[in-house]
Design a protein around this motif. Structure first.
Motif, PDB file in Angstrom:
ATOM      1  N   ARG A   1       1.414  18.392 -21.388  1.00 11.99           N
ATOM      2  CA  ARG A   1       0.875  18.998 -20.749  1.00 11.99           C
ATOM      3  C   ARG A   1      -0.498  17.964 -19.651  1.00 11.99           C
ATOM      4  O   ARG A   1      -1.007  18.505 -18.799  1.00 11.99           O
ATOM      5  CB  ARG A   1       0.105  18.707 -21.702  1.00 11.99           C
TER       6      ARG A   1
ATOM      7  N   GLU B   1       1.532  16.438 -16.725  1.00 11.44           N
ATOM      8  CA  GLU B   1       2.039  17.684 -15.749  1.00 11.44           C
ATOM      9  C   GLU B   1       0.738  17.992 -14.550  1.00 11.44           C
ATOM     10  O   GLU B   1       0.992  18.089 -13.777  1.00 11.44           O
ATOM     11  CB  GLU B   1       1.905  18.868 -17.067  1.00 11.44           C
TER      12      GLU B   1
ATOM     13  N   LYS C   1      -4.242  26.409 -20.400  1.00  7.74           N
ATOM     14  CA  LYS C   1      -3.775  25.075 -20.900  1.00  7.74           C
ATOM     15  C   LYS C   1      -4.934  24.055 -21.534  1.00  7.74           C
ATOM     16  O   LYS C   1      -4.547  23.493 -22.336  1.00  7.74           O
ATOM     17  CB  LYS C   1      -3.730  24.711 -18.928  1.00  7.74           C
TER      18      LYS C   1
END
Length: 131
Positions: free
Chosen positions: A39, A42, A65
């Motif tokens: 994450r 990303e 997020k």
């Protein structure tokens, strides 16, 4: 293998549902680390942005997020912080037992390992503010 929580003389006893929840959080440690790193990575790639900066979805994907990363990082921190409480000589045996079901090493009595395992799981739960 059965997940057993010591019943007698266990100052770190927890409800069965809470015990299992914390045990499975610990077992998911490697997946948590991988997901956290994925994450983080990303968001840094230029392909993750949409052309023109417009999307068809509503809400705040960046905020969501950030919340998910915070939850994951708190779980990782709780697991790693609890490892500091357990004596070094027992931690590897406890970790292997939780992760892979490997029997405890024979360098100490199994009751000693059981007591430290109970303490470790309780410490993780405490760090997650569940006890």
């Amino acid at each position: 293998m059965r997940d057993y929580q010591r019943q007698n003389n266990n100052p770190y006893w927890m409800r069965k549902a809470l015990y299992n929840e914390v045990l499975w959080i610990i077992r998911g440690y490697n997946d948590l680390k991988k997901e956290y790193n994925d994450r983080i990575d990303e968001g840094m790639s230029p392909e993750s942005e949409t052309p023109g900066g417009k999307t068809n979805s509503t809400g705040d994907p960046t905020g969501m997020k950030a919340i998910k990363l915070t939850v994951i990082s708190e779980q990782i921190r709780a697991i790693e912080k609890a490892r500091l409480v357990i004596p070094f000589e027992y931690m590897e045996g406890i970790w292997n037992n939780i992760q892979d079901g490997v029997p405890y090493p024979r360098d100490a009595d199994r009751h000693t390992y059981g007591r430290w395992k109970s303490r470790y799981i309780w410490e993780v739960a405490k760090n997650l503010d569940k006890v």
